[in-house]
Design an enzyme around this catalytic site. Sequence first.
Site, short mmCIF file in Angstrom:
data_model
loop_
_atom_site.label_atom_id
_atom_site.label_comp_id
_atom_site.label_asym_id
_atom_site.label_seq_id
_atom_site.Cartn_x
_atom_site.Cartn_y
_atom_site.Cartn_z
N GLU A 110 0.72 -1.22 -0.16
CA GLU A 110 0.03 -0.03 0.01
C GLU A 110 0.84 1.35 -0.15
O GLU A 110 0.70 2.31 -0.75
CB GLU A 110 -0.89 -0.06 1.23
CG GLU A 110 -1.94 1.03 1.19
CD GLU A 110 -3.18 0.49 0.43
OE1 GLU A 110 -4.07 1.65 0.15
OE2 GLU A 110 -3.32 -0.40 -0.06
N GLU A 130 -3.05 -10.36 4.00
CA GLU A 130 -4.01 -10.13 5.31
C GLU A 130 -5.23 -11.33 5.56
O GLU A 130 -5.23 -11.81 6.41
CB GLU A 130 -4.68 -8.78 5.26
CG GLU A 130 -3.88 -7.54 5.53
CD GLU A 130 -2.80 -7.20 4.50
OE1 GLU A 130 -2.02 -6.31 4.79
OE2 GLU A 130 -3.12 -7.69 3.34
#
Length: 256
Positions: A110, A130
Amino acid sequence: MADLEFHREGHIAHVRLNRPQGLNAITPEMDQAMYDAWREINADPDIWAVILSAEGEKAFCIGADVSGGTDRDGRMALAGGLTGIGGPLVTCRKPMIAAVQGFCVGGGFELAMCADIIVAADTTQFGLPETKVGIIGECGVVHRAVRQLPYHIAMALILTGERIKVAEAARYGLVNEVVPYSDLAEAARKWADKLLAASPLAVQAAKDAALGRLGYPLDVALATRFEAIEAYEAAADRLEGLAAASQRRKPVWTGR
């Protein structure tokens, strides 16, 4: 050595993650140091470009340091607010190059996607693990991926937690250039030099306009008046650009 290094080289600001023993996972202290760096970069008119990099060949960044648990107290968003994950979003107004290598995953992926230009070593792997490890938060590090990659590619990364190698990422337009790891710093510097050759105020105004209406329909974006672009009309650099063109010489920018 600090876990987050920040220094200037001429008109270039260098922000470097320096925690290779922890795969450059970002601690709360690094968050604060990055926040201070973004503030200084935004406020300093003599900083025209940013190179974001990381120490160690094994990883650019694996995201937040969760060695003490996943609760970071919501003090600020990851990477000093740059990602907007877990707190208010901080925008870097100057053009940014991310030089990435090795594991570029989770919040580290990110973070790289927050840059305007990505130069990647041929060792790089991108991923959003994740869901695979069951720690996805309320926001999740998913929103830039689904905007910057083809939908099915992004969703496969998000839902499976699998990684993709840099050659595949390059095919999808995620990175601007792939180089051997030994050439990574030089390649990032060459991109910075390209940015410095352009009018810094024009570059900043263009970035502000592009990002400011990114999520809007085209007709709304075209009808919008942008303060930074209008302010540039009175800038000395605009006059310098016109003079240099008429005199057939390279412009000498001042950032004013």
